[in-house]
Design a protein around this motif. Structure first.
Motif, PDB file in Angstrom:
ATOM      1  N   GLN A 204      51.832  44.190  50.586  1.00  0.00           N
ATOM      2  CA  GLN A 204      51.861  42.783  50.190  1.00  0.00           C
ATOM      3  C   GLN A 204      50.502  42.316  49.691  1.00  0.00           C
TER       4      GLN A 204
ATOM      5  N   LYS B  41      47.946  37.812  41.054  1.00  0.00           N
ATOM      6  CA  LYS B  41      46.850  36.924  40.675  1.00  0.00           C
ATOM      7  C   LYS B  41      46.105  37.434  39.447  1.00  0.00           C
TER       8      LYS B  41
ATOM      9  N   ASN C 127      49.938  40.788  46.044  1.00  0.00           N
ATOM     10  CA  ASN C 127      49.303  39.483  45.846  1.00  0.00           C
ATOM     11  C   ASN C 127      48.128  39.582  44.878  1.00  0.00           C
TER      12      ASN C 127
END
Length: 698
Positions: A309, A317, A313
């Motif tokens: 995760q 981004k 993430n």
């Protein structure tokens, strides 16, 4: 400069300079073109000296100027790019071989199979990179072709890359206009984003050195599109993400991948990929007899999911988390051909047919290439690599892959996310970054990622965006702790604000003044902002900080109190208010507030730290030490807490324990902090001599 001489009408001098350039290429037709221009100019001169009136003289003269500018551009193309590693293998066939749209249509339409189509596209790709000057009619023809729904999207996207490479080496207003029109007119988002990226990179490169940069029609044309402003704001940030690929890869390699590899259910052996064997219990027995095996396995899976995760993430981004992993795969023979770095992925590519055949399952390929978070060149790398790996995958794992149970990290839940304008642009930028970073064929070419601190993709667009968007740009750059060049960019953006009395300008100017330590100027701007927007939280926050830095603690406390009134749920505003009051000599007035906050937030290290610091300021050293010795589970602010605890020991005459804690703090942080806290230490008789001892080495 030859161009300046041509524009000034110094025709004879310009021809002489161009002949000097053309002497390096005696057999490529430049001298013949110059001879023709020279004859036209001599004839025009002779007619005028004989007193003959020619109503078309001005028109003929402008034609001579245009022709000389064309020759100058073509010589620059010849000089700048045909001898680079990119085009050296094709140099002989490219000299004097401009490819027309009609010829390209015919070659692509007449291609009998995928191999001949690929070869025709390759010829067009290199011809466009090395193409000489275009007329406006060329722009019209190319725009029609590149936006036509009757031709392959992948062909248009690839040829746009060729025009981009040509533009980055030799700027051409008409080629830039071609990309701008494609961006505005195309119905393909893939094509649009490539055209936008190529145009803005090229216009950005020549922004600072082109006297016509303020009136660039290509940028003005693109600005008509409703998504232009968002694209402009994003592209610089996306380029920075690409350029940070090595740091992002290091973070993945060192802090994320070890947990994923340790806990994954498969292992790679010399015999291929296998399921990880069951863990042994503490007594060496199989995990089936170990009552804690399931718990360990569950904990391991949780660790792996957490690491996955974190990686997802980062990727969402904009981090290029796959750069390092795929960079080694760019050594495949597939990437010995320059065009393959720029071709959007398509299964019919003749150079990957053997690899596609090895993978077999087309659903697996479609899922990876349509929903995977990879740029186009990485998709090719992945399929080529998989063609070898798949042979050694156990049947049950292969079945999981085919059923969609196994796939790369960061897969989109559906194909829609992978087709968004923002993601398609980021994909293309990552492809460009890989080419310029990893391919030897990029040597000698301008690298658009080499001057990111100039922010030219933003500067060339400032005439077409709002003051609010300019403010966003300024604030983004300020958050990056800008260096000298980026500071120049900020001042350039500030100069471009249309309304110098607006809130957007005043706040941007104030933030820049605060960063450059012009505190009084910053305070003046913030107060103007509050006159325009009373109770504005960002302004009050910056104003409070400026007052605190300048030592005007009562005004700082007033600003923090106003912030707390506006945002009563914010703990930080209350703590900052307490600190400002303490520094203003009114610490006793906030002690009860801090005890209340500590009771409500028993594990908050910042609350505990602020209370301890305030107790020292109000001459309650024993209570300060007792407070700071309390165990706090929250580990944020560890260094600041250790520093205050050291002070508490020292002012309670436990010098040894205080010194021990101080020397656990990094040297630079320790020295700066002790000097900053000289006022507090001085309250307990610790002067310059004692501070020198505290700051000294062991």
């Amino acid at each position: 400069m030859i161009k300046e001489k041509i524009h000034k009408g110094l025709i004879t001098e310009a021809i002489r300079d161009l002949r000097n350039m053309a002497s390096e290429y005696p057999y490529e037709g430049f001298n013949e073109r110059l001879n023709s221009v020279e004859q036209d100019f001599a004839m025009m001169r002779e007619y005028m000296l004989q007193g003959m009136n020619d109503p078309h003289r001005q028109e003929l003269f402008h034609g001579i100027q245009r022709t000389l500018l064309d020759i100058q551009y073509d010589l620059s193309v010849r000089k700048n790019i045909l001898d680079t590693p990119l085009l050296q293998p094709y140099k002989r066939s490219l000299i004097n071989r401009d490819l027309s749209v009609d010829a390209l249509r015919m070659q692509l339409s007449n291609a009998a199979d995928e191999q001949s189509h690929y070869e025709a596209l390759t010829r067009a790709f290199f011809a466009l990179i090395a193409s000489y000057h275009w007329r406006k009619s060329d722009v019209k023809d190319w725009v029609e072709f590149l936006t036509s729904p009757h031709f392959r999207e992948t062909d248009s996207a690839t040829l746009i890359s060729a025009i981009t490479l040509s533009l980055l080496e030799n700027h051409s207003a008409v080629k830039a206009q071609c990309l701008a029109e494609v961006y505005v007119r195309s119905t393909s988002e893939l094509v649009r984003q490539r055209a936008f990226t190529g145009c803005i990179l090229a216009e950005g490169r020549y922004y600072s050195c082109d006297s016509r940069s303020k009136k660039m029609s290509a940028v003005a044309l693109m600005a008509c599109s409703p998504d232009f402003v968002q694209a402009v704001k994003e592209i610089h940030v996306q380029m920075l993400s690409c350029a940070n690929a090595i740091n992002d890869s290091k973070k993945v390699r060192e802090s994320i991948m070890p947990n994923i590899i340790k806990n994954q259910p498969f292992i790679i052996t010399t015999e291929g990929i296998k399921e990880r064997p069951a863990d042994k219990g503490p007594d060496g027995k199989d995990a089936a007899y170990d009552p804690n095996a399931d718990e360990r396995e569950e904990r391991g899976m949780e660790e792996m999911e957490h690491s996955v995760q974190k990686m997802v993430n980062m990727q969402r981004k904009g981090a290029d988390v796959f750069f390092e992993g795929f960079s080694q795969m760019k050594r495949f023979p597939f990437f010995y051909k320059a065009i393959n770095w720029f071709l959007p992925f398509y299964k019919e590519h003749p150079d990957i047919q053997n690899s596609i055949g090895s993978v077999k399952n087309s659903q697996f390929i479609d899922r990876i290439t349509k929903r995977g978070p990879f740029c186009e060149s990485d998709k090719y790398s992945f399929i080529i690599a998989m063609s070898d790996v798949i042979k050694r995958v156990p049947e049950n794992i292969r079945k999981m892959m085919e059923d969609g149970e196994v796939g790369p990290i960061g897969m989109f839940p559906d194909s829609e996310g992978s087709h968004s304008a923002s993601f398609l642009r980021l994909q293309y930028l990552q492809d460009l970054y890989r080419f310029y970073s990893l391919s030897s064929m990029s040597r000698g070419l301008y690298n658009p990622f080499s001057e990111l601190d100039k922010c030219n993709v933003w500067l060339c667009s400032l005439d077409y965006i709002s003051d609010a968007d300019k403010k966003e740009m300024c604030l983004f750059l300020l958050k990056r702790a800008p260096g000298t060049q980026e500071r120049r960019t900020i001042t350039s953006i500030l100069d471009k604000f249309q309304d110098k009395e607006s809130y957007d300008y005043q706040f941007s100017y104030g933030e820049y003044a605060l960063f450059t330590k012009h505190y009084n100027a910053a305070i003046e701007r913030y107060n103007k902002c509050l006159a325009l927007k009373p109770d504005n939280i960002p302004t009050l926050r910056s104003l409070a900080r400026a007052y605190y830095i300048t030592g005007d603690y009562e005004k700082a406390a007033s600003a923090f109190d106003a912030l707390h009134t506006l945002k009563p749920e914010s703990l930080s505003y209350q703590l900052n208010y307490a600190m400002a009051m303490t520094r203003a000599g009114k610490g006793e007035d906030v002690i009860n507030l801090l005890y209340k906050l500590e009771y409500e937030n028993p594990d908050n290290v910042t609350v505990n730290n602020t209370l301890g610091w305030t107790l020292m300021y109000v001459h309650k050293p024993e209570q300060a030490l007792s407070t700071l010795q309390k165990p706090v589970s929250d580990k944020d602010g560890k260094t600041s807490r250790m520093l205050n605890l050291a002070y508490a020991y020292i002012i309670n005459n436990n010098m040894a324990e205080g010194m021990k804690l101080l020397h656990n703090i990094p040297k630079e942080t320790r020295l700066d902090s002790i000097n900053e806290d000289a006022e507090l230490l001085g309250m307990y008789g610790i002067g310059p001599a004692e501070i020198a001892i505290l700051a000294s080495e062991d």
